[in-house]
Design a protein around this motif. Structure first.
Motif, mmCIF file in Angstrom:
data_model
loop_
_atom_site.group_PDB
_atom_site.id
_atom_site.type_symbol
_atom_site.label_atom_id
_atom_site.label_comp_id
_atom_site.label_asym_id
_atom_site.label_seq_id
_atom_site.Cartn_x
_atom_site.Cartn_y
_atom_site.Cartn_z
ATOM 1 N N GLU A 1 0.814 -1.198 0.000
ATOM 2 C CA GLU A 1 0.000 0.000 0.000
ATOM 3 C C GLU A 1 0.856 1.260 0.000
ATOM 4 O OE1 GLU A 1 -2.762 -0.343 3.258
ATOM 5 O OE2 GLU A 1 -3.742 -2.071 2.355
ATOM 6 N N CYS A 4 2.505 1.870 -3.362
ATOM 7 C CA CYS A 4 1.551 2.366 -4.350
ATOM 8 C C CYS A 4 1.177 3.816 -4.092
ATOM 9 C CB CYS A 4 0.309 1.497 -4.353
ATOM 10 S SG CYS A 4 0.691 -0.158 -4.938
ATOM 11 N N LYS A 54 1.156 0.502 -13.985
ATOM 12 C CA LYS A 54 -0.199 -0.054 -14.024
ATOM 13 C C LYS A 54 -0.486 -0.881 -12.769
ATOM 14 C CE LYS A 54 -0.815 -0.046 -18.990
ATOM 15 N NZ LYS A 54 -1.134 -0.793 -20.196
ATOM 16 N N VAL A 57 -1.041 1.703 -9.915
ATOM 17 C CA VAL A 57 -2.353 2.349 -10.015
ATOM 18 C C VAL A 57 -3.463 1.371 -9.635
ATOM 19 C CG1 VAL A 57 -3.997 3.375 -11.630
ATOM 20 C CG2 VAL A 57 -1.603 4.087 -11.664
ATOM 21 N N ALA A 58 -3.375 0.143 -10.121
ATOM 22 C CA ALA A 58 -4.407 -0.852 -9.803
ATOM 23 C C ALA A 58 -4.462 -1.135 -8.306
ATOM 24 C CB ALA A 58 -4.151 -2.138 -10.574
ATOM 25 N N ARG A 60 -3.327 0.859 -5.888
ATOM 26 C CA ARG A 60 -3.757 2.090 -5.220
ATOM 27 C C ARG A 60 -5.264 2.272 -5.324
ATOM 28 N NH1 ARG A 60 -2.503 6.959 -8.487
ATOM 29 N NH2 ARG A 60 -4.478 6.267 -9.335
ATOM 30 N N ASP A 61 -5.820 1.956 -6.483
ATOM 31 C CA ASP A 61 -7.250 2.123 -6.698
ATOM 32 C C ASP A 61 -8.092 1.157 -5.867
ATOM 33 O OD1 ASP A 61 -6.670 4.203 -8.389
ATOM 34 O OD2 ASP A 61 -7.153 3.111 -10.232
ATOM 35 N N CYS A 62 -7.476 0.115 -5.334
ATOM 36 C CA CYS A 62 -8.196 -0.822 -4.458
ATOM 37 C C CYS A 62 -8.347 -0.281 -3.037
ATOM 38 C CB CYS A 62 -7.471 -2.166 -4.414
ATOM 39 S SG CYS A 62 -7.605 -3.094 -5.952
ATOM 40 N N ASP A 64 -9.609 2.282 -0.198
ATOM 41 C CA ASP A 64 -10.657 3.294 -0.055
ATOM 42 C C ASP A 64 -9.997 4.636 0.264
ATOM 43 O OD1 ASP A 64 -10.570 3.825 2.897
ATOM 44 O OD2 ASP A 64 -11.272 1.761 3.033
ATOM 45 N N ALA A 65 -10.726 5.707 0.078
ATOM 46 C CA ALA A 65 -10.170 7.060 0.190
ATOM 47 C C ALA A 65 -9.539 7.313 1.559
ATOM 48 C CB ALA A 65 -11.248 8.093 -0.099
ATOM 49 N N LEU A 68 -6.181 5.384 1.819
ATOM 50 C CA LEU A 68 -5.173 6.015 0.981
ATOM 51 C C LEU A 68 -4.685 7.314 1.617
ATOM 52 C CD1 LEU A 68 -3.520 5.999 -1.617
ATOM 53 C CD2 LEU A 68 -5.461 7.117 -2.753
#
Length: 93
Positions: A1, A4, A54, A57-58, A60-62, A64-65, A68
């Protein structure tokens, strides 16, 4: 985490400080990520980064706000305490 969220290569000491994992737990996590071909290890001193943007980003996008945001906060604290970041990096986190 943290790899990312960081957007840059991180040292083991930076990862340990940000994650607050002990050396054995962090080493095990990094070994698993490397075995799964999700991160690469390079340089001297050794630095870690996601295998590809990629992947970063993938992963990181998993997150939640809130999670992150917390990771960014811990990275900023870690960089600030170590004196290892320029103002632009601190502002990013």
């Amino acid at each position: 985490e943290f790899l990312c969220a960081s957007g840059r290569k991180l040292s083991e000491s930076e990862l340990r400080a940000a994650s607050q994992l002990d050396a054995a737990a962090l080493s095990g996590a990094l070994d698993r990520l490397r075995d799964e071909h999700l991160i690469v290890v390079s340089g001297d001193p050794v630095l870690f980064e996601p295998l590809h943007d990629k992947v970063r980003v993938a992963m990181r996008d998993c997150l939640d706000a809130g999670r992150l945001e917390a990771r960014h906060g811990r990275l900023a604290e870690t960089f600030e305490q170590a004196g290892s970041a320029d103002p632009e990096t601190l502002a990013y986190h």
